[in-house]
Scaffold this active site. Structure first.
Site, PDB file in Angstrom:
ATOM      1  N   GLY A 126       0.823  -1.210   0.000  1.00 17.54           N
ATOM      2  CA  GLY A 126       0.000   0.000   0.000  1.00 17.54           C
ATOM      3  C   GLY A 126       0.853   1.255   0.000  1.00 17.54           C
ATOM      4  O   GLY A 126       0.460   2.300   0.530  1.00 17.54           O
ATOM      5  N   GLY A 135       1.216   4.421   3.778  1.00 18.55           N
ATOM      6  CA  GLY A 135       2.317   3.627   3.232  1.00 18.55           C
ATOM      7  C   GLY A 135       3.357   4.475   2.541  1.00 18.55           C
ATOM      8  O   GLY A 135       4.567   4.252   2.692  1.00 18.55           O
ATOM      9  N   TYR A 176     -15.868  -1.992   6.203  1.00 19.79           N
ATOM     10  CA  TYR A 176     -14.475  -1.682   6.530  1.00 19.79           C
ATOM     11  C   TYR A 176     -14.175  -2.084   7.969  1.00 19.79           C
ATOM     12  O   TYR A 176     -13.162  -2.734   8.251  1.00 19.79           O
ATOM     13  CB  TYR A 176     -14.235  -0.192   6.324  1.00 19.79           C
ATOM     14  CG  TYR A 176     -12.873   0.303   6.755  1.00 19.79           C
ATOM     15  CD1 TYR A 176     -11.771   0.217   5.905  1.00 19.79           C
ATOM     16  CD2 TYR A 176     -12.684   0.887   8.011  1.00 19.79           C
ATOM     17  CE1 TYR A 176     -10.530   0.671   6.293  1.00 19.79           C
ATOM     18  CE2 TYR A 176     -11.445   1.349   8.408  1.00 19.79           C
ATOM     19  CZ  TYR A 176     -10.366   1.244   7.548  1.00 19.79           C
ATOM     20  OH  TYR A 176      -9.137   1.700   7.948  1.00 19.79           O
TER      21      TYR A 176
END
Length: 335
Positions: free
Chosen positions: A17, A23, A158
């Protein structure tokens, strides 16, 4: 057996990511501090841009294009890292996607794809990293969320995926500990972070999707990741306000249920058009570090203290002592 992790400047770090958000910030910061960094993501153009920026700043980095939902691609990325640098010392699972929708309105293909990335991406990363770290030692760091501990309306799928991630990470830690495998397993649990995750999400609500408040800067999460790469940490919550939200949900779940009616409208801005594209299935948008919409807090006293357990215990003891003294004085006053 005491596990000692290498100094960051002596490490080879793989970050998934890494083409945007946390990231990308973590990759740049790690490289600036001397680590050799392998950036992994689906977006080749964004990875190339990130690697060029790191090298221009004097860092050492390469990239590997991979979808974390495909374990063969993840293994190929690991092989590229070892082929170039000779080893892996720290593996960071950061890739993730989001869906803004009530569960009953969430398309099943999107729900499944979300788990393929958020949950199985972590599974694939850990299973790939363990053989490289088993003999030499190292760290596997996973970026979860306070949603690992806290349900959420609208970001419900999520939150479910992050609950699954926490269950996997905690169980993996137990099993590796039982087998005396010298790998530190850390779960990072950020509160709302100023990244493009809302803009990259599949959005099925009216208006522009928003990151749940309070919002913190991604550099705080990057610092927590780098701290866990050098020091054995079980978990780190980024954002004291997020920790308070978790405590509320843990100890007063019925109250949290009733607050859903207030939380749902705050998840989007109906005065602004919603983003129609999403990176859930394909990396259609270029990577960026921050949202540009919701600036994040750049400090968190709680997170800084949490990375220093002695200081955190001292703060807690001071609080208990202060509360005890106050109660004692009140009792004396009543007499």
């Amino acid at each position: 057996m005491t596990l000692v992790l290498k100094p960051l400047a002596e490490q080879v770090m793989v970050i998934t990511g890494a083409s945007s958000g946390i990231g990308l910030v973590a990759a740049k910061l790690a490289a600036a501090r001397g680590a050799k960094v392998v950036l992994v993501a689906r977006n080749d153009a964004s990875l190339t841009e990130a690697v060029e920026a790191i090298r221009a700043a004097g860092g050492d980095a390469i990239s590997a294009v991979a979808d974390v939902g495909d374990i063969a691609a993840v293994r190929a990325a690991a092989a590229k890292a070892v082929g170039h640098y000779g080893r892996i010392d720290t593996w960071v699972n950061d890739a993730g996607s989001a869906i803004y929708a009530k569960l009953v309105d969430t398309p099943l293909d999107e729900h499944q794809r979300l788990f393929q990335t958020n949950y199985f991406g972590v599974v694939h990363g850990a299973l790939t990293a363990i053989p490289y770290l088993r003999d030499t030692g190292g760290a596997i760091i996973t970026v979860g969320s306070i949603a690992s501990d806290l349900p959420s309306p609208i970001l419900s799928a999520y939150a479910a995926s992050k609950h699954a991630v926490k269950g996997f990470v905690d169980a993996l830690r137990m099993e590796l500990t039982a087998d005396a495998v010298p790998i530190a397993i850390t779960l990072i649990k950020p509160a709302g972070i100023d990244t493009p995750i809302a803009q990259h999400a599949a959005n099925h609500v009216d208006g522009e999707a928003l990151i749940p408040a309070p919002v913190y800067d991604p550099a705080l999460v990057a610092e927590a990741i780098l701290d866990a790469a050098e020091h054995v940490r079980r978990d780190i919550t980024v954002g004291g306000a997020g920790r308070l939200q978790v405590l509320l949900g843990t100890h007063f779940p019925a109250l949290l249920d009733r607050l859903a009616g207030v939380m749902i409208p705050a998840m989007s801005d109906k005065t602004r058009p919603k983003t129609e594209s999403t990176t859930l299935f394909e990396p259609e948008q270029r990577g960026q570090e921050r949202s540009g919409v919701q600036p994040g807090r750049k400090t968190s006293v709680y997170t800084a203290a949490e990375r220093h357990p002695i200081a955190l215990r001292s703060i807690a003891l001071a609080g208990i002592a202060g509360a005890t003294l106050l109660a004692f004085r009140r009792s004396r006053t009543r007499k």
